[in-house]
Design an enzyme around this catalytic site. Structure first.
Site, mmCIF file in Angstrom:
data_model
loop_
_atom_site.group_PDB
_atom_site.id
_atom_site.type_symbol
_atom_site.label_atom_id
_atom_site.label_comp_id
_atom_site.label_asym_id
_atom_site.label_seq_id
_atom_site.Cartn_x
_atom_site.Cartn_y
_atom_site.Cartn_z
ATOM 1 N N ASP A 180 0.822 -1.153 -0.016
ATOM 2 C CA ASP A 180 0.011 -0.063 0.152
ATOM 3 C C ASP A 180 0.924 1.052 -0.207
ATOM 4 O O ASP A 180 1.737 1.166 1.337
ATOM 5 C CB ASP A 180 -0.718 0.009 1.470
ATOM 6 N N HIS A 181 0.868 1.974 -0.893
ATOM 7 C CA HIS A 181 2.268 2.846 -1.153
ATOM 8 C C HIS A 181 2.110 4.261 -0.022
ATOM 9 O O HIS A 181 2.643 4.606 -0.193
ATOM 10 C CB HIS A 181 2.726 3.831 -2.485
ATOM 11 N N HIS A 243 -6.544 2.210 1.950
ATOM 12 C CA HIS A 243 -5.132 3.701 2.549
ATOM 13 C C HIS A 243 -5.990 4.272 3.452
ATOM 14 O O HIS A 243 -5.029 4.775 4.663
ATOM 15 C CB HIS A 243 -5.443 5.434 1.227
#
Length: 508
Positions: A180-181, A243
């Site tokens: 999950d960047h 996110h």
């Protein structure tokens, strides 16, 4: 960087010709090469359907890193570590060919059998790929075997669970890196520093002092060329399930016993398990959705979502979500966590607002000797700026200059400089290095993914049973009216309102 810190590894990238690989992976690998984390003892095999040669592949890699201004020698030497294998993920024999190349490169670069697989493809193929890696003996080397997988990790709990079963039948949980960047962003990682390194905040990080917490991830762009994909996903699955709930878990978790992967992960899971899973009636009360229509912002007109390429002209896919999460534990009982995310909003920005409770009694009246029905004090607010600027600010009440005792909100702020931001490792660069180091702290554990889907599935199912009145907000605004009513009925308001500046000047 000394040789001890240089990583020996063979990367195999499935989906090597795709957008993610070219925009994020190759530049990130180059930065690791430039800083010395990768030196001579690494190689990359790119696989995809296209019939490229090694030379074609290396030319593409050099193009993707051109904006980083490498010297000609630097670019050539870096690209020389890349090898291409045309590959059909469903063809067993292709994995045999891949294994021959992998063994050759392992010997050539002295990689000690360390293998890192990056699945930059549709999740539909994850199970097929990992089962072939095992059946064709590609995981029999002496070194470590790790796999990085991209979101979406399933489309609901049921599909995610099936996908997880497929992957864990081959790789153990500590070998799986669900990326999950957002967890690689500098200021997301700074949440823990702000909380746990400052007693002024940690001592007040509870329902006695905090009124509400707001998380906003706003995008000013529309769906661009992703209309076909996005129309099957929507904002809830695309942003909230991953996110936003990851950020929420970092804000809500209890202090870990130690700042280690195991302890942080345990506290994040506990925080997510304390998030109330709503009934359908509670979903209707606490969550709203929106879809952008045509709009005009600052004399520029924008197309509505249903007119975007690849989007159904009667689409009921949401491009905006706002909601209130409730956490049922001692620390957070009674504190609403408001979240919102959407496309074609006024400004691009990700920020967190921690809104503290007012003082019990306002001693300062607007006029001496007269009662003031409305308090003149603004709440203290800690704001964490994630992007595009990075930093934080704290709003306080101070006395206005002059003979009166009127209060004036003042702000103590810190922002990372442009130079600092330019030299900060990009999220994918940091996360790739974490994976090379075997550190899963900033990746998502299966229990986090599973609980996030359980929370979101109820919302999705409730919405699917009702026809929305779309479109319901103009492009350029900060979402539908219902998103503002959501806070207003609790006596609160959104802290970040970039649209107000444009409204005041009749530009929205």
């Amino acid at each position: 960087m000394n040789e001890m810190n240089q990583k020996k590894v063979l990367f195999t990238i499935f989906g090597a010709t795709g957008d993610l690989a070219q925009r994020k992976l190759y530049p990130s690998l180059f930065r690791l090469y430039r800083t010395g984390s990768l030196a001579e003892s690494f190689a990359v095999i790119g696989t995809a359907r296209r019939p490229w040669t090694d030379e074609t592949y290396r030319d593409i890699v050099k193009e993707t890193i051109a904006y980083l201004n490498p010297t000609e020698q630097e670019a050539v030497e870096f690209a020389s570590h890349f090898y291409y294998q045309a590959h059909d993920v469903n063809d067993t024999h292709h994995y045999d060919t891949l294994k021959i190349l992998a063994n050759k490169l392992d010997e050539q670069y002295q990689l000690e059998g360390n293998l890192l697989f990056y699945l930059a493809m549709s999740p539909n193929f994850f199970g097929t790929i990992v089962s072939h890696l095992e059946s064709q003996g590609m995981l029999s080397s002496d070194g470590y075997h790790r796999v990085i997988i991209e979101k979406p990790f399933g489309t609901d709990f049921e599909t995610a669970n099936k996908l997880n079963d497929e992957i864990t039948s081959v790789f153990s949980e500590n070998e799986i890196y669900r990326i999950d960047h957002y967890l690689g962003k500098e200021m997301i990682q700074n949440i823990s520093a702000i909380r746990f390194a400052n007693n002024i905040f940690e001592s007040m990080w509870n329902n006695r002092y905090i009124d509400n917490i707001q998380i906003t991830i706003a995008e000013n762009l529309g769906v661009e060329d992703r209309g076909g994909y996005y129309d099957k996903s929507g904002a809830l699955k695309d942003m909230v399930q991953n996110h936003i709930l990851q950020v929420l878990s970092l804000l809500a978790m209890e202090p870990p016993v130690a700042f280690s992967e195991k302890e942080i992960r345990a506290e994040k899971i506990k925080a997510l398990e304390a998030v109330r899973i709503y009934t359908p009636e509670e979903v209707k009360e606490n969550f709203v959705r929106g879809q952008y229509d045509t709009g005009l912002l600052n004399q520029e007109s924008y197309t509505g979502y249903r007119q975007e390429p690849g989007v159904d002209e009667e689409s009921e896919t949401e491009t905006f979500v706002a909601g209130k999460f409730t956490i049922d534990n001692f620390r957070w009982s009674g504190v609403p966590f408001y979240v919102r995310t959407g496309k074609r909003l006024t400004e691009k920005g990700t920020r967190i607002n921690i809104v503290f409770k007012q003082v019990p009694i306002n001693l300062f009246k607007s006029e001496v000797g007269k009662k003031c029905e409305q308090p003149t004090l603004e709440p203290n607010i800690l704001t964490i700026y994630i992007q595009p600027t990075e930093g934080f600010s704290l709003s306080l009440n101070g006395k206005e200059v002059g003979p009166s005792f009127d209060m004036l909100p003042i702000q103590m702020a810190y922002r990372n400089s442009t130079e600092t931001m330019e030299n900060t490792p990009e999220a994918y660069e940091k996360l790739l290095l974490d994976a090379l180091n075997g550190d899963g702290t900033n990746f998502t554990h299966w229990h986090e993914v599973a609980q996030s889907w359980r929370i979101v599935d109820v919302i999705r199912q409730t919405w699917d049973e009702n026809t929305p009145e779309f479109p319901n907000y103009p492009a350029g605004s900060m979402g539908p009216d219902a998103a503002f009513e959501l806070l207003k009925k609790d006596g609160f308001k959104w802290i970040w309102t970039p649209d107000q500046w444009y409204r005041d000047r009749n530009l929205l």
